[in-house]
Every structure is written in C-alpha cells, then in structure tokens.
Design an enzyme around this catalytic site. Structure first.
Site, PDB file in Angstrom:
ATOM      1  N   PRO A 202     -12.347  12.963  -8.438  1.00  0.00           N
ATOM      2  CA  PRO A 202     -11.119  13.699  -8.095  1.00  0.00           C
ATOM      3  C   PRO A 202      -9.906  13.122  -8.828  1.00  0.00           C
ATOM      4  O   PRO A 202      -9.745  11.905  -8.931  1.00  0.00           O
ATOM      5  CB  PRO A 202     -10.997  13.488  -6.575  1.00  0.00           C
ATOM      6  CG  PRO A 202     -12.387  13.191  -6.108  1.00  0.00           C
ATOM      7  CD  PRO A 202     -13.033  12.448  -7.231  1.00  0.00           C
ATOM      8  N   GLY A 203      -9.075  14.018  -9.326  1.00  0.00           N
ATOM      9  CA  GLY A 203      -7.834  13.597  -9.962  1.00  0.00           C
ATOM     10  C   GLY A 203      -7.938  13.240 -11.424  1.00  0.00           C
ATOM     11  O   GLY A 203      -6.971  12.744 -12.006  1.00  0.00           O
ATOM     12  N   THR A 204      -9.075  13.494 -12.061  1.00  0.00           N
ATOM     13  CA  THR A 204      -9.223  13.117 -13.469  1.00  0.00           C
ATOM     14  C   THR A 204      -8.675  14.167 -14.424  1.00  0.00           C
ATOM     15  O   THR A 204      -8.608  13.911 -15.637  1.00  0.00           O
ATOM     16  CB  THR A 204     -10.706  12.862 -13.792  1.00  0.00           C
ATOM     17  OG1 THR A 204     -11.492  13.963 -13.323  1.00  0.00           O
ATOM     18  CG2 THR A 204     -11.184  11.594 -13.109  1.00  0.00           C
ATOM     19  N   LYS A 206      -9.519  17.859 -14.325  1.00  0.00           N
ATOM     20  CA  LYS A 206     -10.421  18.974 -14.641  1.00  0.00           C
ATOM     21  C   LYS A 206      -9.669  20.308 -14.632  1.00  0.00           C
ATOM     22  O   LYS A 206      -9.838  21.129 -15.535  1.00  0.00           O
ATOM     23  CB  LYS A 206     -11.580  18.995 -13.641  1.00  0.00           C
ATOM     24  CG  LYS A 206     -12.414  17.716 -13.640  1.00  0.00           C
ATOM     25  CD  LYS A 206     -13.598  17.807 -12.696  1.00  0.00           C
ATOM     26  CE  LYS A 206     -13.169  17.784 -11.240  1.00  0.00           C
ATOM     27  NZ  LYS A 206     -12.543  16.505 -10.843  1.00  0.00           N
ATOM     28  N   GLU A 423      -6.569 -16.346   3.399  1.00  0.00           N
ATOM     29  CA  GLU A 423      -6.224 -15.839   2.068  1.00  0.00           C
ATOM     30  C   GLU A 423      -6.259 -16.952   1.022  1.00  0.00           C
ATOM     31  O   GLU A 423      -6.663 -16.718  -0.125  1.00  0.00           O
ATOM     32  CB  GLU A 423      -4.849 -15.168   2.094  1.00  0.00           C
ATOM     33  CG  GLU A 423      -4.720 -14.014   3.076  1.00  0.00           C
ATOM     34  CD  GLU A 423      -5.764 -12.935   2.859  1.00  0.00           C
ATOM     35  OE1 GLU A 423      -6.195 -12.740   1.702  1.00  0.00           O
ATOM     36  OE2 GLU A 423      -6.161 -12.294   3.848  1.00  0.00           O
ATOM     37  N   HIS A 426      -9.851 -17.365  -0.202  1.00  0.00           N
ATOM     38  CA  HIS A 426     -10.234 -16.400  -1.243  1.00  0.00           C
ATOM     39  C   HIS A 426      -9.674 -16.817  -2.597  1.00  0.00           C
ATOM     40  O   HIS A 426     -10.393 -16.810  -3.612  1.00  0.00           O
ATOM     41  CB  HIS A 426      -9.687 -15.009  -0.884  1.00  0.00           C
ATOM     42  CG  HIS A 426     -10.387 -14.346   0.247  1.00  0.00           C
ATOM     43  ND1 HIS A 426     -11.750 -14.230   0.328  1.00  0.00           N
ATOM     44  CD2 HIS A 426      -9.887 -13.733   1.367  1.00  0.00           C
ATOM     45  CE1 HIS A 426     -12.077 -13.578   1.432  1.00  0.00           C
ATOM     46  NE2 HIS A 426     -10.960 -13.274   2.085  1.00  0.00           N
ATOM     47  N   ASP A 498     -14.960  -8.504   4.534  1.00  0.00           N
ATOM     48  CA  ASP A 498     -15.545  -9.366   3.509  1.00  0.00           C
ATOM     49  C   ASP A 498     -17.064  -9.382   3.625  1.00  0.00           C
ATOM     50  O   ASP A 498     -17.782  -9.268   2.626  1.00  0.00           O
ATOM     51  CB  ASP A 498     -15.008 -10.794   3.646  1.00  0.00           C
ATOM     52  CG  ASP A 498     -13.503 -10.861   3.449  1.00  0.00           C
ATOM     53  OD1 ASP A 498     -12.975 -10.024   2.695  1.00  0.00           O
ATOM     54  OD2 ASP A 498     -12.860 -11.738   4.059  1.00  0.00           O
TER      55      ASP A 498
END
Length: 606
Positions: A202-204, A206, A423, A426, A498
């Site tokens: 979607p959104g490319t 077309k 955080e 990570h 995660d």
C-alpha cells in the site's frame, strides 16, 4: 429560482395550508366550553345567540364574546326533557339550526388524497434528481457501472509526476506507445497485453502510475474500485461489469483502472461453507468480458492489488492480465526523488539535505514520505517557523516511526529508573554485537503505547539479512529484559514485545530460512494467513518429533542470545550506568551523545 425564493414560496404555501386546515378566523377567538357549562349558562340567561350544526353548538354571550361546545353524539339533549331548541327560544335566545355539512371539501381532499400526492411528488423528485446525476448514483440504474471518468485536470498527470519507481514506469511505456500509435503494433501482428496487474505494498504509487499512463497517452481514464462491483443483490455486480466494458468500448482507446481488485477477484471456493454467490458471479463476468474483448480496439485494463496471494488463478492466466508489474518500495534514490517532488509544494529551508532525510526513511512508501513532508510542514507552522527545517523533519519522522510524545504522562521514579535501564540495555548491547543497526535515539519519554523507545537507523537499504545479523537482532531484543534482571533486581512486563519479535524471528530462522543446526535446509510450512487463502484445510501437520525439534531449536536460539546479552551487559556495567544517568537527566539522548558515553566499543564480545 434562488434558494431564498424557494424559502419564501414555501412559507406562503405553508401558511395557506395552516389556514385551510385550522379554519382560521380573523375575528375574535372562541371559548371552548363543556356542554354542561353551556346548559348552566342558558339557565342563567348568559347566552344571546346560538347556532346548532349537528352536534356542534356555537354562539355569542349576552355580554361580549363567543363560545363553542359539542353536544353528546347520541342526540341533542334537552333541558328538563324538553327539546333544546324549544327551551332556548323560550328563554329569548336567538337560535339558528344549520344542516350538518361535515368537514370542508378541501380537508376531505387533503385527508383522502394528501398521502398519495406526497408520494407522487417524492417519486417525481427522485426521478428528476437521479436523471440529472451520473449513472453511479441513479436510483433506477443500480446495474450501471460506477466507474468515474477522470477530469481533464486529472489526466494532466504524467510519468514526471511519479518518482521512485523507474523500472515500473519503463514497463508501462510500451502501453503508452500502443495507445498513441496502435497501428505500429497491429501491422506486425503483435498483440498488446489486454490487462496489466500492478502488485505492490500500500502507498507505493500504483494508482498514480495508472493515471500517469492515461496522462501520457492523452486518452480517457475510467477508475473504479473492486468493492464497487459487489452488492447484496445477486447479479448486480455482473451487470456493472458488462456496463463498464460497454462504456469503455464507446470511449476507446481508453484505460480502465480497477483498484483493489482482490475485493472481487478473490479465489473462488475459498470461503468456509461455500462461496459468495454475488462476488463469484461478478468475477465470472469479469473473466468472460476480459476474455471476450479485443485489445486491438484500444481498451487496456489496469488493476492494482497488494494481495496477489488470494487472487483467482483464472485472472492471472495469459489472455487476461498478461503482464504483471511489481511496484516495490522505493530505494534510497527513489525516496530522495519522492522527497524532492513533494517538497516543491512547501517552503523548504535551503540548509535541509534531502539525501540525509531519505537515508533516515528506509522502508517508507511514497505515501508515507508524502505524509512525512506534510507532518513536517504542519509542525513548522505550529512552532511559528518561516520555513520547514531539518528539525521539523526529525520531529515528523520520530512521530511516524515511534509515536507522538506523551509529555503529559508522568511516570513515578521507580518506573522511570526501570525504563531507563531497559532502554539502556537495548542500546549498549547493540554497540557490542556484529552488524547491528546504529542507535539513532534513546528516550524514556512515553511514545504511543511504549514507556520508552530505542530507535535504530539503518545506514542503507537492506534486501536480506544473514544469520549473524538475525542473531544480533535477537540479542538486542533481549538486552532490555537482561538489564532489568541485572540492575533492577526485578523484572517487568515491558519486554513483552521484545520477546514476541524475538520468537517470531527465531521461528522463521528454523522453519522458513533453513538456519537450524538440527533440521538443516528443511522448510516447515507456516500456516499463518492461510485462513484468508485456500489452503487452510490441507493436511500438512508435521510429526511430533519434528515439532519437538523445532521448539528445541527455537528455544536454543533464544537462550543463547539471552546469555550473550547478559555477558555483554555484565562486562559493561559502567557504560550502562552512565547511559541511565544521562537518560534520567535529559530524558532523550541522540546518537552523538550515545557514542560519547559508550566510547571505544570496537572490540566485539563473542
């Protein structure tokens, strides 16, 4: 006639209607009294004149004023057994007896014929209204095509307005050449494709590509959605398909664009308990029409979908949709070209480097890039900036990828400390594993549903990932929970997402990508998404021993990555503490600040 005149005439008609219905009297109003009161007033000599009309009695008082009453329905009762008229005359009351004429003729006409007149008026109104509108809204043309012909303005879109998908445009240039010069193809016996199926996320772009083909060829462009064919009444969709192709042949050469064709072209017989009769009849008619018309007449059918896996095979065979065009997500150069195209409409700061912004939007579609530019412009306007700067684009990208900051949400100190360690886990793990994406930003400001976010920014486009990279990604996922375990002496539910991502990756490695030591290149078919396709009744169950091996391999991958993350964080506690301290002070740390805290981290922990 203007709206004000319509309103004025309507008010006059309404007033006349009320006067007729209520029998409006310009004279003084009448007092409505009970019949018993009337008899009492007659006895007291208060009545001057009486008019008797059936069981309706009205008249005047001796002193000024009028009255009206209604006698019982069985008869005009008398006073002390004598006739009412006789008694009134004996008391000197002027009596006038009228024949009961019933309701006025206009009231009878209104009651008997009013509803029919209203219904006829509504019918005439709807008929005229629908006759003057397009066929897609006609009340009496439900079987007509709902395709909309693009205006002259829409047909001004060309390939220059479509950026980022150059290969797809090249495949469509042949269609444009045929529509411009069909004789050059027909004289050699060549046959242009009857249908072109564009497949992409979607959104490319077309739909934009289909409009560009029509704009380049300067031919009519009919646009319709697959869902416009399907109705609750069986046979309506098939009728609309016939109407669409009849209309297109009248305007040939032209382009018929069917967006989201999977709404009507879904695999037949794929539904539980049988198929959908209306949808399947519509699809059958579409197949017949595409097989029956001659492409040399100049009608090209272009369809778009992002669900190629559920389309009926009959649609995809040669002779119907002959050509399939992949419309991929734009690469780095394509994203830069799309940014340049959309930034022409805004006041851009000259210091903004669109190439840098394009590097920060991997995986964005053309529609998402357009949304990014719009969000940046809106943010610049809200902050009273005269031009859209790089900071505006940074804010817009963070909003779209991580969610909007929830600054009004206040965490207590314990939650803030745990989130900071999570955080930091990570981020620090990502610095010590191979092929990990660079850290872009770390924040403990709640965004969306997350209490904190560690954002990574790939250095370039990635089409595939090797085993080392996948294991590193799982290790980084594990870093948050490991940091809680080491530094907080407790664990929370913040690692739910995660673990979910880690488990999905591990199963793909084992079942789909052949990255298992025990199973090797064996692929175990995934049943994910099969409910919407056609294979959910297939008996592809695997043996219990194989499933046990799969689960063991996945568990080994997750456990080894967990232990690796624990080793990294245990050997870099000072860096974790320094990063947590910075997060608690600033709440957000960018890449440069993170690298300054981490220092030399080129020695990879094995």
């Amino acid at each position: 006639m203007s709206n004000s005149r319509y309103l004025f005439v309507g008010m006059i008609v309404l007033t006349v209607f009320v006067i007729m219905l209520r029998g409006f009297d310009w004279k003084s109003p009448e007092d409505e009294i009970f019949f018993s009161q009337f008899l009492s007033q007659v006895e007291n000599g208060e009545i001057k004149q009486v008019v008797i009309e059936g069981d309706n009695i009205s008249g005047e008082y001796t002193n000024q004023g009028k009255f009206k009453t209604k006698a019982p329905l069985d008869s005009v009762l008398s006073i002390q057994g004598d006739n009412l008229v006789t008694q009134l005359l004996e008391r000197g009351v002027i009596v006038e007896v009228k024949e009961d004429m019933g309701n006025p003729w206009y009231l009878i006409l209104l009651i008997n014929w009013g509803p029919f007149i209203v219904l006829i008026g509504i019918w005439v109104y709807l008929f005229k209204r629908n006759s003057s509108t397009n066929s897609g809204n006609k009340l009496f043309s439900i079987g007509k095509s709902r395709a909309r012909m693009a205006s002259e303005h829409d047909r001004q879109i060309t390939f220059k307005d479509v950026a980022g998908i150059e290969e797809s445009k090249q495949e469509l240039e042949e269609i444009v050449d045929f529509l411009k010069n069909p004789d050059d193809f027909n004289k050699l016996g060549g046959r242009i494709p009857k249908g072109v199926l564009m497949v992409g996320a979607p959104g490319t772009g077309k739909t934009m590509l289909a409009k560009a083909v029509a704009g380049e060829a300067k031919v009519p462009f009919f646009s319709i959605s697959g869902s416009d064919f399907v109705e609750m009444f069986v046979g309506v969709g098939a009728s609309r398909v016939r109407s669409l192709f009849e209309e297109s042949l009248k305007n040939a050469p032209c382009i018929v664009f069917i967006d989201e064709i999977d709404a009507v072209g879904r695999h037949r017989g794929a539904g539980l308990g049988g198929g959908h009769d209306e949808r399947e009849q519509t699809l059958n008619q579409l197949l017949v029409e595409m097989d029956g018309f001659d492409a040399r007449k100049g009608v090209i059918v272009i369809a778009a979908t992002n669900r190629l896996d559920i389309l009926d095979p009959a649609l995809l065979r040669p002779g119907r949709f002959d050509r399939r065009i992949e419309v991929p997500l734009p690469d780095l150069k394509g994203r830069e070209a799309i940014l340049i195209s959309h930034c022409k409409k805004i006041k851009l700061d000259p210091k903004v480097d669109l190439l840098v912004i394009a590097k920060g939007t991997p995986g964005f579609s053309g529609a998402e890039i357009a949304n990014l530019v719009n969000e940046a412009a809106l943010y610049a306007a809200r902050t009273d900036c005269t031009k859209v700067s790089a900071d505006s684009f940074e804010w817009a990208r963070d909003k779209l990828t991580m969610g909007l900051e929830r600054k009004s949400f206040k965490m207590d100190e314990k939650e803030k400390h745990i989130t900071a360690y999570h955080e930091a886990g990570h981020a620090v793990v990502s610095a010590f594993v191979e092929k990990s994406d660079p850290v872009h930003k770390i924040t403990i400001i709640p965004r969306g549903m997350a209490l904190g976010v560690t954002a990574f920014l790939p250095e370039g486009d990635k089409l595939s990932m090797d085993k080392v990279e996948l294991l590193s990604k799982i290790t980084v996922y594990m870093g948050g929970r490991v940091a809680e375990e080491i530094f907080c002496d407790d664990i929370t539910g913040g690692a739910e997402n995660d673990f979910k991502n880690s488990t999905n990756l591990a199963y793909k490695m084992v079942c789909d990508w052949g990255m298992s030591n025990e199973l090797g290149a064996l692929t175990i078919k995934s049943r994910e998404g099969s409910f919407l396709a056609v294979d959910y009744f297939q008996n592809d169950m695997i043996a219990d021993e194989t499933q046990w091996t799969v689960d063991k391999e996945v568990s080994d991958i997750l456990f080894s990555c967990y232990e690796r993350a624990k080793k990294i964080l245990s050997q870099n506690t000072e860096k974790v503490e320094a990063l947590v301290k910075g997060l608690l002070e600033k709440e957000t740390i960018n890449r440069d600040e993170f690298l300054a805290i981490i220092g030399d981290h080129k020695a990879i922990i094995s």
